[in-house]
Write a protein that holds these residues in place. Structure first.
Motif, PDB file in Angstrom:
ATOM      1  N   TRP A 167       0.767  -0.739  -0.131  1.00 13.40           N
ATOM      2  CA  TRP A 167      -0.251  -0.040   0.147  1.00 13.40           C
ATOM      3  C   TRP A 167       0.870   1.435  -0.039  1.00 13.40           C
ATOM      4  N   LYS A 169       2.776   4.378   1.189  1.00  8.87           N
ATOM      5  CA  LYS A 169       2.848   4.952   2.519  1.00  8.87           C
ATOM      6  C   LYS A 169       2.351   6.210   2.793  1.00  8.87           C
ATOM      7  N   GLY A 170       1.615   6.627   4.339  1.00 13.77           N
ATOM      8  CA  GLY A 170       0.944   7.988   3.802  1.00 13.77           C
ATOM      9  C   GLY A 170      -0.503   6.787   4.007  1.00 13.77           C
ATOM     10  N   THR A 171      -1.138   5.772   3.633  1.00 11.14           N
ATOM     11  CA  THR A 171      -2.929   5.399   3.456  1.00 11.14           C
ATOM     12  C   THR A 171      -2.535   5.116   4.430  1.00 11.14           C
ATOM     13  N   GLU A 172      -3.854   3.957   4.664  1.00 15.74           N
ATOM     14  CA  GLU A 172      -4.211   3.194   5.537  1.00 15.74           C
ATOM     15  C   GLU A 172      -3.940   1.714   4.711  1.00 15.74           C
ATOM     16  N   PRO A 173      -4.073   0.763   5.468  1.00 20.85           N
ATOM     17  CA  PRO A 173      -4.100  -0.287   4.546  1.00 20.85           C
ATOM     18  C   PRO A 173      -4.901  -0.890   4.256  1.00 20.85           C
ATOM     19  N   LYS A 174      -5.675  -1.762   4.023  1.00 18.25           N
ATOM     20  CA  LYS A 174      -6.746  -2.243   3.223  1.00 18.25           C
ATOM     21  C   LYS A 174      -6.741  -3.755   3.539  1.00 18.25           C
TER      22      LYS A 174
END
Length: 336
Positions: A167, A169-174
């Motif tokens: 994912w 970097k800086g985003t929320e893993p789904k």
């Protein structure tokens, strides 16, 4: 031999633990070499017309497949941690009804040839195709890492049990319905299940030791810059983890490179080749691998094609690489 001497031999046999060799990887190890048919590339044609691998048959015409009396060949498979299916559980032979082979017949032959009279050998293959070491087969204890791609985007890759595959970097893993190491967990669980039910897979056996591991893998990792970069680190961790997992600190490990990759290759395939050679070279930088881990450079034994195309299903590639892996294992054992 008379019945009394053969029953004596059986008694001696029963006392020695079965030597178990665990075969792991992806489709190269799974094996797509075709067995039947008169066309070039089939095992039948290689044996009957080219008179190769004479030990696979027990008659001069090459009509009857020989059956080993000391090597068992067991193959199981599952998708991730899904239900296990047994595809093969018999005395090693090319005539077991399987339409394709991996390297196991060549491996088994070399181990059998070097075996003592009372040795009992179990080849245990637990793998499935299209799996990467850096994701599907990631061993426990592996940590997450960041990788900046050619476009300057930084991606986070999960450690063991993390999800999804990557994912930004800086985003929320789904998370998805698969995690890092899910295939490792399944393959190892299945191998252990076979060993728990040892006498179902090696008749009469009560005791075993894991003597070695065979690893032929890498195609899927070569398709990812991040995973190709990480391959050496992951392979080192895998070997150590497997030895711990099976309580086999002295188990030998033989790895084979992808058949199409030549020394000096650039790009991701070159990275994988270099990683495998760094780990399995005689002068390896890993002290705990000295004399116990070796890499087979498989390009000279390949009959063309590539790992992605299963070497055009040429059985000779699988036989040649298998023989060389088996011989390499024998040499590691003899020198230890």
């Amino acid at each position: 031999s008379s019945s009394s001497s053969s029953s004596n031999m059986l008694k001696t046999n029963k006392e020695a633990p079965v030597k178990v060799y665990i075969l792991l990887g992806q489709s190269n190890m799974l094996g797509m070499g075709k067995v039947e048919g008169g066309d070039e590339g089939s095992l039948q044609q290689a044996v009957k017309d080219q008179h190769l691998y004479p030990y696979l048959v027990d008659d001069a015409d090459g009509n009857n497949w020989a059956v080993s009396d000391c090597v068992r060949n067991v193959r199981v498979m599952a998708a991730g941690t899904g239900p296990m299916k047994t595809y093969c559980n018999n005395w090693m032979t090319a005539g077991d009804g399987c339409k394709t082979i991996g390297p196991e017949l060549g491996i088994g032959h070399k181990l059998e040839k070097a075996a003592d009279k009372n040795d009992r050998i179990l080849l245990l293959k637990s793998c499935i195709g299209n799996r990467s070491l850096g994701w599907d087969l990631l061993p426990p204890g592996s940590e997450s890492f960041e990788y900046t791609d050619a476009k300057g985007v930084t991606w986070v890759h999960p450690g063991y049990k993390g999800s999804p595959e990557q994912w930004k970097k800086g985003t929320e893993p789904k998370p998805i319905n698969w995690y890092a190491g899910m295939q490792y967990d399944g393959d190892i669980r299945n191998a252990k299940e076979i060993l728990t039910n040892l006498d179902t897979h090696y008749p009469g056996a009560t005791d075993y030791e894991v003597a070695g591991f065979f690893w032929w893998q890498g195609d899927k990792d070569s398709r990812s810059d991040a995973l190709a970069d990480r391959y050496e680190l992951n392979l080192v961790h895998l070997i150590r983890q497997l030895r711990q997992e099976f309580n086999a600190p002295n188990a030998k490990f033989v790895c084979a490179t992808l058949g199409q990759t030549v020394v000096g290759a650039k790009g991701n395939e070159g990275k994988l080749l270099d990683a495998m050679c760094a780990v399995g070279h005689l002068n390896t930088k890993y002290e705990d691998f000295m004399g116990s881990v070796a890499t087979v450079y498989s390009h000279p034994f390949s009959k063309g094609g590539s790992s992605g195309g299963h070497y055009n299903k040429n059985a000779m590639t699988y036989m040649n690489v298998g023989e060389t892996m088996g011989q390499t294992m024998v040499e590691l054992e003899e020198n230890s």
